[in-house]
Every structure is written in C-alpha cells, then in structure tokens.
Write an enzyme that holds these catalytic residues in place. Structure first.
Site, mmCIF file in Angstrom:
data_model
loop_
_atom_site.group_PDB
_atom_site.id
_atom_site.type_symbol
_atom_site.label_atom_id
_atom_site.label_comp_id
_atom_site.label_asym_id
_atom_site.label_seq_id
_atom_site.Cartn_x
_atom_site.Cartn_y
_atom_site.Cartn_z
ATOM 1 N N LYS A 137 0.814 -1.221 0.000
ATOM 2 C CA LYS A 137 0.000 0.000 0.000
ATOM 3 C C LYS A 137 0.850 1.274 0.000
ATOM 4 C CE LYS A 137 -3.369 -1.019 -0.541
ATOM 5 N NZ LYS A 137 -3.832 -1.646 -1.835
ATOM 6 N N SER A 138 1.996 1.198 -0.659
ATOM 7 C CA SER A 138 2.891 2.358 -0.737
ATOM 8 C C SER A 138 2.887 3.028 -2.104
ATOM 9 C CB SER A 138 4.326 1.935 -0.385
ATOM 10 O OG SER A 138 4.425 1.494 0.943
ATOM 11 N N ASP A 176 -1.155 -18.875 -0.812
ATOM 12 C CA ASP A 176 -1.647 -19.616 0.342
ATOM 13 C C ASP A 176 -2.878 -18.942 0.942
ATOM 14 O OD1 ASP A 176 -1.179 -21.910 2.054
ATOM 15 O OD2 ASP A 176 -0.699 -20.493 3.650
ATOM 16 N N HIS A 201 7.525 -7.485 -2.027
ATOM 17 C CA HIS A 201 7.111 -6.981 -0.720
ATOM 18 C C HIS A 201 7.946 -7.607 0.401
ATOM 19 C CE1 HIS A 201 3.980 -4.457 -2.103
ATOM 20 N NE2 HIS A 201 3.125 -5.404 -2.436
ATOM 21 N N ARG A 246 6.245 5.686 1.588
ATOM 22 C CA ARG A 246 5.026 6.479 1.761
ATOM 23 C C ARG A 246 4.855 6.787 3.236
ATOM 24 N NH1 ARG A 246 -1.194 4.418 0.363
ATOM 25 N NH2 ARG A 246 -2.202 6.463 0.533
#
Length: 221
Positions: free
Chosen positions: A72-73, A116, A162, A183
């Site tokens: 979410k950056s 997963d 990530h 961010r």
C-alpha cells in the site's frame, strides 16, 4: 520443525495458534499459518519459507529493475511507469505484452507466498498458472510459479517485491537496479486498513485504531 535458517542469515519461527489469535484471526487468511522472520520480527505467511532461499539464489541481471515496497505504498503506479518506460516507451497500443495484466508482465517475486491465501489464490492464480504452464513446461508449481516465470522472462525485467531488502541476495544492489518506494506510514495504515476491509483477502472488521496498534507492534503481513 518450527524453526529454519535462511540463506540470508535470518531464522524463521512458526507462530502458534495462540499467537495468531492475539494478532486477530479475522486478519489471518493463510492455510499454513504465519511465520516471523527473526531477529527483526517481520511477519509473513508461513509458506514464504518455501520460496525465500530460491529467491535469494535467483540469478539477477544488470538491467533488471526491482521495486521494493511495503504494501500500500504506491507500488502499482511505480510498476506501470517503469514497465512502460522500459518495455513500451513509444506507448504502442499494439504492444502484445500490454494485453497481459500488470501482475503477469511485471511480476511480484514475493507473490508465491500469497497463493496460500484463500481468496488471492482464486483471483490471481488463473492468469499466473496459465502463463506458468506456457513458459515453464515440465517445471513444478511447488517450486514457485512466479519466481520461475520471472527467471524465464526476457530483459529488461521490471519486478517488484514486498519482502524486506535484507531477505534478498546480499549483492542485490550491486547486481541490478533497485527502486524503493516510501510512503507516509500513517497513510499506509489507513490505506491498508481499508484494503483489508473491502477486499476478501482478509476479514478485518476492527477499528483503525486497533489496526494501527497491531501494525506498530509488527503484526502486519
């Protein structure tokens, strides 16, 4: 065995049912549970331990571009910008690669662990699986479909991850180009919280305040 030593030098620790309950079971949607990467305490789906050593040994090329971010950056924007600059600089509408979804043409090399997740496996598995069967005939899915597709891609490759920088090869910064996207952490918290509320990758129903507290404890994944 609950502990494992990674090639990066980190140690993994499988989380118990009680530890997962404290984090909040409404945020844990992974079949194999969760694992902490020590000594820093990063939290990932437990299945990540199957792929981290393979990623550590992945052959890197001088013209590779790897985007490393916390979720979410603004990663998707950066992926598209860099991919277009390198793979379709003339903005050719007939570019065959543009017909593929972004997550197929600009691969997330940490994404194998997310298969997963009950819901992510349904939404993104099909397009990845189709490309895997096409470009990696005879290879095993359990060795990481995304990593193996990335290995087969032509240069220049634009990839993202990530995983924390330290979990990648120790010579990463010498072997390829790395773009780190940062961010404001408060903006990340708000965005991440809303993302987990409105998507089906988790079932988070708690408050933003609770989410922020858990995130500051290192209980985000």
């Amino acid at each position: 065995m609950n502990k494992q030593r990674l090639l990066s030098g980190h140690e993994t620790e499988l989380q118990t049912r009680e530890e997962i309950r404290k984090i909040g079971e409404d945020r844990v949607m992974y079949k194999s549970g969760l694992v902490r990467i020590l000594p820093d305490g990063w939290l990932y789906p437990a299945i990540a331990t199957r792929y981290l050593d393979r990623l550590y040994n992945m052959e890197l090329r001088p013209d590779d571009v790897l985007i490393i971010t916390f979720p979410k950056s603004g990663t998707t924007w950066m992926q598209e910008i860099l991919w277009v600059m390198l793979r379709n600089p003339d903005l050719d509408p007939n570019n065959e690669e543009m017909k593929e979804k972004l997550w197929v043409r600009s691969l997330d090399v940490s994404f194998d662990m997310f298969f997963d997740n009950y819901e992510l496996a349904k939404t993104n598995m099909k397009s990845i699986a189709e490309k895997f069967s096409r470009v990696c005939p005879g290879k095993k899915e359990e060795d990481g479909m995304v990593i193996q597709i990335a290995e087969s891609q032509p240069s220049p490759r634009v990839m993202k991850s990530h995983y924390h920088l330290e979990l990648h090869n120790k010579d990463l910064l010498k072997k390829c180009k790395v773009v780190y996207v940062a961010r404001n952490p408060k903006d990340i918290m708000v965005s991440f919280c809303h993302y987990l509320r409105v998507t089906r990758t988790a079932n988070y129903q708690g408050s933003l305040e609770k989410f922020a507290r858990e995130m500051m404890k290192g209980n985000s994944k």
